[in-house]
Write an enzyme that holds these catalytic residues in place. Structure first.
Site, PDB file in Angstrom:
ATOM      1  N   ASP A  42      -5.245   0.216   6.135  1.00 35.75           N
ATOM      2  CA  ASP A  42      -6.033  -0.098   7.329  1.00 35.75           C
ATOM      3  C   ASP A  42      -7.170   0.894   7.513  1.00 35.75           C
ATOM      4  O   ASP A  42      -8.324   0.523   7.741  1.00 35.75           O
ATOM      5  CB  ASP A  42      -5.142  -0.082   8.579  1.00 35.75           C
ATOM      6  CG  ASP A  42      -3.989  -1.059   8.455  1.00 35.75           C
ATOM      7  OD1 ASP A  42      -4.033  -1.908   7.543  1.00 35.75           O
ATOM      8  OD2 ASP A  42      -3.055  -0.962   9.265  1.00 35.75           O
ATOM      9  N   SER A  95      -5.475  -4.182  13.375  1.00 34.24           N
ATOM     10  CA  SER A  95      -5.678  -2.741  13.246  1.00 34.24           C
ATOM     11  C   SER A  95      -6.554  -2.103  14.304  1.00 34.24           C
ATOM     12  O   SER A  95      -7.433  -1.300  14.004  1.00 34.24           O
ATOM     13  CB  SER A  95      -6.279  -2.410  11.883  1.00 34.24           C
ATOM     14  OG  SER A  95      -5.276  -2.396  10.953  1.00 34.24           O
ATOM     15  N   ASP A 119       0.809  -1.231   0.000  1.00 34.84           N
ATOM     16  CA  ASP A 119       0.000   0.000   0.000  1.00 34.84           C
ATOM     17  C   ASP A 119       0.837   1.273   0.000  1.00 34.84           C
ATOM     18  O   ASP A 119       0.375   2.313  -0.467  1.00 34.84           O
ATOM     19  CB  ASP A 119      -1.049   0.010   1.129  1.00 34.84           C
ATOM     20  CG  ASP A 119      -0.474   0.060   2.525  1.00 34.84           C
ATOM     21  OD1 ASP A 119       0.737  -0.216   2.699  1.00 34.84           O
ATOM     22  OD2 ASP A 119      -1.235   0.378   3.461  1.00 34.84           O
TER      23      ASP A 119
HETATM   24  C1  GLA Z   1       0.326  -2.120   8.465  1.00 40.08           C
HETATM   25  C2  GLA Z   1       0.132  -0.732   7.859  1.00 40.08           C
HETATM   26  C3  GLA Z   1      -0.550  -0.828   6.495  1.00 40.08           C
HETATM   27  C4  GLA Z   1       0.170  -1.823   5.592  1.00 40.08           C
HETATM   28  C5  GLA Z   1       0.416  -3.150   6.305  1.00 40.08           C
HETATM   29  C6  GLA Z   1       1.264  -4.085   5.504  1.00 40.08           C
HETATM   30  O1  GLA Z   1      -0.901  -2.704   8.770  1.00 40.08           O
HETATM   31  O2  GLA Z   1      -0.655   0.072   8.715  1.00 40.08           O
HETATM   32  O3  GLA Z   1      -0.591   0.451   5.910  1.00 40.08           O
HETATM   33  O4  GLA Z   1       1.354  -1.298   5.089  1.00 40.08           O
HETATM   34  O5  GLA Z   1       1.042  -2.946   7.571  1.00 40.08           O
HETATM   35  O6  GLA Z   1       0.605  -4.476   4.364  1.00 40.08           O
END
Ligand code: GLA
Length: 388
Positions: free
Chosen positions: A174, A128, A36
């Protein structure tokens, strides 16, 4: 749930008049990891578990934050004019960062608020919880103060707050997955331009099972920023050979043709992951649309191998969970999910094999790692909502 939150609110602040209760989900990413912030695709979905907030305006100049999950920390307070990051504010830095950024964006937040939060996302699981509380705070403030800001804007603001206020250089996945969640759908998001499409997750006789490694994260966040810089350095070198705006702009073949310009073997592997994982995500969504869950699962497995060998963000805990899962009958696919360095794995498991999956993977994990993993069979839920 609403009753529980209102009761807590009454106990902490007194009275429940004008108190409203809101929810924002957690998320799991099915495929497209560490793409991302590389202009690639991701394929996450919101969960039915998440974070709740009971809140109201308080007529003061102060915001007060309380979490049922961190009772021992009591009420954490901050003046509206002094929303700055302080380590001792602990978890409350997340909602504070959001309010600070909303105010900076000119939103009419002209008095304080009282909050009681409660989350049922397992602690530091990589599902998250931080993005969940961020999006929830922005949504709650929007509803209480009645300003307009759509969910894509909320996701962008929440990412900005995490980058600038918290200091984690995360991508948009996320916050976007949480703000834009849709029941029974995953979100196929192109992070290069934020165009997206919902894809129904029809797994027929299979379930999404999350295994939480219970590994404490520790250095995770600094390693995260390190991976991000490695990709940026690789991109800068590739750009001397080809006009591209991100690693996500390259096909596998285009990458292979120019990769040597990167020079450094480690950075080649980092960039290779970003390029291949992005292409894998596109292929996985195509497979899913064609009802080919087997191919989808196989691409999930390939994703893990790439995160393990090229990106090096797995570790013994996640590898044990995933590699054991691959051997269990009825497992369609299994991989680490989220940032890595601990956290969770996501597996697609045939319904009648879920119990044996949990037993086998759980036992092997405990024997090898020394402590237990936790398992959750999850459902895909909607984005933020008020509990009425
Ligand atoms: C974390 C970050 C996301 C993404 C993932 C890996 O969750 O917050 O933005 O980069 O790692 O895919």
């Amino acid at each position: 749930m609403k009753e529980k939150l209102l009761q807590e609110f009454e106990r902490i602040y007194g009275g429940t008049e004008d108190v409203r209760v809101f929810f924002a989900p957690g998320r799991v990413n099915l495929i497209g990891e560490h793409t991302d912030y590389n202009g690639g695709h991701v394929f996450p979905c919101a969960l039915t578990i998440g974070t709740y907030a009971a809140a109201r305006k308080n007529g003061m100049n102060t915001c007060r934050f309380y979490s049922v999950n961190f009772e021992h920390l009591g009420i954490i307070a901050a003046d509206l004019e002094e929303l700055v990051y302080h380590k001792e504010n602990n978890w409350a830095n997340y909602p504070m960062g959001i309010l600070k950024h909303l105010k900076d964006a000119g939103m009419p937040i002209d008095e304080g608020m009282d909050f009681v939060f409660f989350g049922n996302i397992p602690n530091s699981s990589g599902l998250s919880s931080s993005a969940s509380i961020e999006v929830l705070t922005a949504f709650t403030a929007r509803e209480l103060f009645g300003f307009s800001m759509d969910f894509v804007e909320i996701a962008k603001l929440a990412q900005r707050a995490e980058n600038q206020f918290i200091g984690v250089n995360c991508g948009i996945m996320d916050q976007f997955a949480i703000a834009m969640g849709k029941k029974d759908n995953a979100i196929f998001l192109d992070t290069a331009d934020l165009s997206y499409e919902y894809a129904p997750i029809v797994l027929k006789d299979a379930k999404i099972v999350i295994a939480c490694s219970n590994k404490k994260r520790g250095l995770g966040d600094s390693k995260y920023n390190e991976r991000r810089s490695e990709c940026e350095e690789a991109l800068a070198l590739l750009q001397t050979k080809k006009e591209i705006s991100s690693l996500g702009a390259l096909t596998e073949a285009e990458f292979e043709e120019i990769k040597d310009v990167i020079g450094d073997e480690v950075k080649i592997r980092r960039a290779r992951h970003a390029v291949y994982e992005n292409q894998r995500t596109i292929k996985a969504v195509e497979a899913l649309k064609a009802n080919d869950i087997e191919t989808f699962g196989k691409l999930m497995n390939d994703s893990h191998v790439s995160l393990r060998d090229d990106y090096e963000v797995t570790g013994a805990e996640l590898d044990t969970l995933v590699e054991t899962a691959w051997e269990v009958p009825g497992v369609v696919g299994s991989r680490m999910t989220g940032a890595g360095f601990g956290g969770c794995t996501v597996s697609i498991v045939k319904e009648d094999c879920v119990d044996s999956f949990i037993q086998t993977v759980g036992e092997t994990y405990k024997n090898k790692i020394g402590y237990a993993a936790d398992f959750y069979v999850v459902d895909i839920g909607d984005g933020p909502a008020e509990l009425l």
